[in-house]
Design a protein around this motif. Structure first.
Motif, mmCIF file in Angstrom:
data_model
loop_
_atom_site.group_PDB
_atom_site.id
_atom_site.type_symbol
_atom_site.label_atom_id
_atom_site.label_comp_id
_atom_site.label_asym_id
_atom_site.label_seq_id
_atom_site.Cartn_x
_atom_site.Cartn_y
_atom_site.Cartn_z
ATOM 1 N N GLY A 153 1.461 -1.498 0.272
ATOM 2 C CA GLY A 153 0.234 0.074 0.021
ATOM 3 C C GLY A 153 1.447 1.375 0.687
ATOM 4 O O GLY A 153 2.016 1.634 -0.192
ATOM 5 N N THR A 175 -3.373 -2.014 -2.570
ATOM 6 C CA THR A 175 -4.346 -1.160 -2.101
ATOM 7 C C THR A 175 -5.287 0.228 -3.183
ATOM 8 O O THR A 175 -3.895 0.147 -4.262
ATOM 9 N N GLY A 186 -6.090 3.438 -3.565
ATOM 10 C CA GLY A 186 -6.479 4.168 -2.204
ATOM 11 C C GLY A 186 -5.257 4.981 -3.135
ATOM 12 O O GLY A 186 -5.443 6.686 -3.374
ATOM 13 N N THR A 187 -4.247 5.012 -2.544
ATOM 14 C CA THR A 187 -3.006 6.139 -2.930
ATOM 15 C C THR A 187 -2.834 7.047 -3.667
ATOM 16 O O THR A 187 -2.020 8.494 -4.206
ATOM 17 N N THR A 205 -9.130 3.381 2.355
ATOM 18 C CA THR A 205 -8.080 3.573 1.047
ATOM 19 C C THR A 205 -9.393 4.518 0.117
ATOM 20 O O THR A 205 -8.933 5.263 -0.765
ATOM 21 N N ASP A 211 -9.738 7.745 0.207
ATOM 22 C CA ASP A 211 -8.887 8.652 0.293
ATOM 23 C C ASP A 211 -8.787 8.857 -0.927
ATOM 24 O O ASP A 211 -8.044 10.051 -2.202
#
Length: 306
Positions: free
Chosen positions: A96, A138, A140-141, A190, A193
């Motif tokens: 992640g 993940t 998300g970021t 996530t 985000d």
């Protein structure tokens, strides 16, 4: 206005993309990766599988798994010491946001030296470090496609934002199958985000036609599928949409900017150790209510996209 756009040189997106790491390293002329990951991916056997694929292609990989959530100066220094103990020609971030951010920081420090604090904004670090390959696990970021990394100075509880092309991976392998085992809480955090990245990229004063298209498409992918992956974590179509949306949102904000939600979220995470996506979720409604009157058309477009 001329938009300054930067993207990973190589991207592979879709089911099984992570299995192409040996091929990608070969295209880049690399064969000795330092793989930064986390304890869960080691215990799950995924890093063993990755090393076996590398070995079968004649590449020699080494695992560093002592990363921590919200990377700290100490955890980055530990990874850097492990890298310096070997002979590596690139850094792979496998995990992640925390493993990928750690990999980015280590790649720069390994080439240029100094301390992490030396690189925090407003310093712009465009001169490259070691090549970085990112494999997100993940949705998300979006770190696999951004020119940023964030490291916490645990002595001052400051989340240091580091900016520059040196942190942009040369390759990203975006494989939604890696997210099929994500717990519901992590999927929610996530996912919010990623959605916040897309919204803020679109309403940012630094937005442009290139980032706008990606931000809107990311919202269209994430908004209807976030509840689906919460309800049924094995929903492959929803997982694929979330992963692609997160990457598109990452590209969008990397080539525009985030805004007040992230500006407030970083200190909350540093001081109170709240999960980044959760702090975004707490802030997004309040910041939107505050900001929308100044950009009604932009926020209306976001609402229609979602």
């Amino acid at each position: 206005m001329v938009a300054s756009i930067a993207l990973p040189r190589l991207m592979r997106i879709g089911a099984g993309a992570s299995r192409l790491l040996p091929e990608i390293l070969g295209q880049l002329g690399l064969s000795r990766p330092f793989v930064v990951t986390d304890p869960y991916l080691v215990s799950s056997g995924r890093t063993d599988t990755l090393l076996e694929r590398l070995a079968s292609a004649g590449a020699r990989g080494t695992i560093f798994s002592e990363t921590v959530p919200d990377p700290t100066v100490a955890s980055v220094e530990a990874a850097l010491a492990a890298l310096k103990a070997g002979d590596f020609d690139c850094v792979v971030g496998f995990g992640g946001g925390s493993p990928m951010d750690t990999a980015k920081a280590v790649a720069v420090l390994a080439r240029h030296g100094g301390h992490m604090r030396d690189y925090k904004a407003p310093r712009l670090q465009d001169e490259p470090g070691l090549p970085i390959v990112a494999i997100p696990t993940t949705a998300g970021t979006g770190s696999e496609a951004t020119r940023f990394t964030i490291v916490t100075d645990e002595t001052s509880d400051e989340k240091m934002l580091c900016i520059g092309l040196a942190y942009l991976p040369v390759a990203a392998l975006v494989d939604y199958e890696l997210t099929l085992t994500k717990p519901k809480r992590l999927s929610a955090d996530t996912g919010i985000d990623a959605l916040t990245h897309a919204i803020e990229a679109y309403v940012s004063r630094k937005s442009n036609l290139f980032s706008d298209g990606l931000a809107l498409q990311a919202m269209r992918l994430i908004a209807p599928n976030l509840r689906r992956v919460w309800t049924d974590p094995s929903d492959r179509a929803a997982r694929e949409a979330m992963m692609l949306g997160a990457t598109q949102a990452g590209i969008a904000f990397s080539n525009a900017s985030v805004a007040l939600v992230h500006g407030m979220s970083r200190p909350i995470g540093a001081h109170f150790h709240v999960a980044h996506g959760l702090s975004n979720a707490m802030l997004l409604p309040v910041v939107t209510a505050f900001s929308a009157p100044a950009a009604v058309a932009r926020y209306a477009a976001c609402a229609r996209a979602m």
